[in-house]
Write a protein that holds these residues in place. Structure first.
Motif, mmCIF file in Angstrom:
data_model
loop_
_atom_site.group_PDB
_atom_site.id
_atom_site.type_symbol
_atom_site.label_atom_id
_atom_site.label_comp_id
_atom_site.label_asym_id
_atom_site.label_seq_id
_atom_site.Cartn_x
_atom_site.Cartn_y
_atom_site.Cartn_z
ATOM 1 N N THR A 300 50.160 139.867 -22.445
ATOM 2 C CA THR A 300 51.142 140.323 -21.466
ATOM 3 C C THR A 300 50.773 139.899 -20.055
ATOM 4 N N PRO A 302 52.902 138.896 -15.892
ATOM 5 C CA PRO A 302 54.083 138.278 -15.284
ATOM 6 C C PRO A 302 54.068 136.759 -15.481
ATOM 7 N N THR A 303 55.147 136.089 -15.087
ATOM 8 C CA THR A 303 55.206 134.632 -15.155
ATOM 9 C C THR A 303 54.052 134.031 -14.356
ATOM 10 N N LYS A 307 49.440 134.006 -19.607
ATOM 11 C CA LYS A 307 49.469 134.723 -20.888
ATOM 12 C C LYS A 307 49.723 133.783 -22.065
ATOM 13 N N GLU A 371 58.164 134.527 -26.671
ATOM 14 C CA GLU A 371 58.284 135.774 -25.936
ATOM 15 C C GLU A 371 59.167 136.750 -26.707
ATOM 16 N N ARG A 373 61.740 139.399 -26.046
ATOM 17 C CA ARG A 373 62.470 139.972 -24.926
ATOM 18 C C ARG A 373 63.729 140.723 -25.336
ATOM 19 N N THR A 394 54.138 137.010 -26.601
ATOM 20 C CA THR A 394 53.901 137.488 -25.245
ATOM 21 C C THR A 394 54.988 138.478 -24.860
ATOM 22 N N HIS A 396 56.574 140.628 -21.282
ATOM 23 C CA HIS A 396 56.569 140.604 -19.827
ATOM 24 C C HIS A 396 56.261 141.996 -19.269
ATOM 25 N N THR A 397 55.041 142.506 -19.466
ATOM 26 C CA THR A 397 54.707 143.810 -18.879
ATOM 27 C C THR A 397 53.508 143.649 -17.964
#
Ligand SMILES: [Zn+2]
Length: 551
Positions: A300, A302-303, A307, A371, A373, A394, A396-397
């Protein structure tokens, strides 16, 4: 080849780094992936590049040199022209009346040594240096980018193809991940993203901007007569030592068209969790998790937190011929030999969820879903990991603990989350202090208290009132930034029995985090501060990426 594979094998075995069986595995993996045995040994963390160099130089009785740790003056390195240094992988690093010292990847190359010695009229002594070290050191030859372009532009017919080639060459040498070419009111600004940070590198006359964009469009087969819509394309450029794939994005902005080139260099393929900076304790948890043939490993952040790179590192470790590994990504960032990589394509309705369904019909052992999502993808991924597949993905946390309630928010039953997730990695990337210009600095406890909660500081420095930390002063190698390269700061949450209970009872992320810390988990902030004390990075960097609030 400096030493034979047999010699290398006996060296590695004699030093007890791995056993006979381990070495045959490395041989097989090297063969499958098309790498050398030395490369594979470094990549699989059996030995570091530097230590392997020392081992080989010891065996061959050549002295060893680490160029990264010395300063070479221009009148010494300019003994050999850049082109030759690059081609032959040789750098002169010291010279006096008695002779010149050469760093080489192959110090047994007598012909080359004689030639250089004859040319300068001095005897030459040779030192072994690793290929990686020499390739970093080659940067000393570089001319200033703006000077080079100013010269080019002065000529009556400006060679547009050369300008674009040069830009990409410089970007690649700087290990930039992206090149931005932005139209401004009065000029065209070129910026490189290096180690995650954008730097202005060049300003060109506005009159050239459109021509550069047109050249890029031609190279990536985009429409040159279209100026009002965004366009995406791809191109491949041959550099001195590699062919590089580049993803191109053109976007109309107020002042014209802006181009962003993403460099997908295969030079970045050498990544392992140790290279990425994961500590031994966290590494052990991850190793246990990917040793299982089912369940989920989540990464995990952010962009731009790296990750996906961590997942790639695991995929590469798992990549053996007896395992079927399939990935679905948006899009694949690196190509890995022997792995089936599928790109998401919304135009043909190949979504993460649809792709995943098709993959499951292909009898995979290991699946990497780029990802998670949406709830559809989450549901299929969890089911796959329940039915004997190891699923990597992955999310996004912001931290590891938050990933668990996030999956429940995506309509996965809490008991399913609890029974499938093995381990969660959370990470950020911090810039590494440049080793060439690194120096120490003393700071007081009061300084630290301004930025960090007291309990964290007490944990780290105890009763001390001052500590020594490090900083880069800026030099030519790091473009005066004081930083060179990046390293990850990690937290790895292992889903233990206690954590499973908390998930099943729908506890929130804070409760899970507290329990994990109680059970010995170190947070990204802890790991970052550990790396500050080791002189790898600065407090500013750790705070920048973990964004801790004053308490
Ligand atoms: Zn430096």
């Amino acid at each position: 080849m400096l030493i034979t594979n047999e010699q290398l094998k006996s060296l590695i075995l004699k030093n007890g780094l791995i056993d006979e069986i381990g070495f045959s595995k490395i041989e097989e993996e090297a063969k499958n992936a098309g790498y050398t045995i030395s490369e594979t040994l470094v990549e699989k963390d059996i030995i570091s590049d530097e230590n392997l160099g020392i081992l080989i130089s010891d065996f061959l009785k050549y002295p060893f040199i680490i160029l990264a740790k010395i300063t070479i003056s221009p009148d010494v390195f300019n003994i050999i022209p850049e082109r030759m240094a690059r081609r032959k992988k040789v750098i002169p690093f010291a010279k006096d009346a008695t002779g010149v010292k050469l760093a080489m990847t192959d110090p047994s190359n007598k012909e080359l040594i004689q030639m250089i010695s004859k040319k300068i009229g001095l005897p030459a002594t040779t030192y072994l240096a690793t290929e990686q070290d020499i390739s970093n050191a080659l940067k000393i030859y570089r001319e200033d980018l703006q000077d080079t372009f100013d010269q080019l532009i002065k000529s009556s017919e400006i060679p547009m193809s050369k300008i674009v080639d040069l830009l990409i060459n410089y970007a690649s040498q700087d290990k930039a991940s992206d090149v931005h070419i932005e139209p401004q009111e009065k000029d065209s600004l070129v910026r490189f993203r290096i180690d995650g940070i954008l730097h202005d590198v060049l300003s060109l006359p506005k009159s050239l901007h459109d021509q550069i964009i047109t050249r890029i469009k031609i190279l990536s087969r985009l429409r040159t007569d279209e100026h009002l819509s965004p366009q995406d394309g791809k191109m491949r450029v041959a550099l001195e030592d590699e062919e590089i794939d580049i993803r191109v994005s053109i976007l109309p902005v107020t002042e014209g068209e802006k181009a962003v080139l993403r460099l997908l260099s295969s030079k970045f393929r050498k990544f392992s969790l140790v290279d990425l900076g994961m500590n031994e304790k966290d590494l052990k948890k991850v190793t246990t998790a990917y040793g299982k043939s089912y369940g989920m490993i989540l990464s995990t952040g952010p962009t731009g937190s790296g990750k996906t790179t961590s997942i790639y590192a695991i995929v590469k470790l798992l990549n053996t011929r007896e395992k079927n590994i399939t990935t679905i990504e948006d899009p694949a960032e690196y190509r890995i030999k022997g792995v089936n990589q599928i790109n998401v394509n919304t135009k043909t309705n190949l979504t993460f969820a649809n792709g995943l369904r098709s993959i499951l019909r292909q009898d995979p052992n290991i699946i990497f879903v780029g990802e998670i999502r949406d709830s559809e993808t989450a549901g299929i991924a969890v089911n796959a990991s329940l039915t004997g597949h190891l699923v990597l993905s992955t999310l996004h946390t912001n931290d590891a603990a938050t990933a668990l309630p996030r999956l429940i928010d995506m309509n996965v039953e809490p008991f399913l989350v609890a029974s499938t997730v093995n381990v969660i990695i959370a990470q950020r990337l911090v810039r590494k202090i440049c080793e060439i210009c690194r120096s120490t600095r003393t700071i007081t406890k009061e300084d630290l208290l301004r930025n960090l909660p007291s309990e964290i500081i007490n944990n780290y420095i105890g009763e001390k009132t001052t500590i020594t930390i490090y900083q880069g002063n800026g030099c030519k190698i790091c473009n005066a930034t004081g930083y060179l390269g990046r390293i990850g700061v990690f937290e790895v949450l292992e889903v233990t029995k206690n954590i499973r209970d908390l998930i099943t009872k729908r506890n929130d992320a804070d409760v899970i985090l507290q329990k994990a810390i109680e059970e010995g988990m170190t947070t990204m902030l802890d790991d970052g501060l550990e790396k500050v004390l080791k002189g790898l990075t600065t407090i500013e960097e750790v705070l920048r990426v973990t964004k801790i609030q004053n308490k």
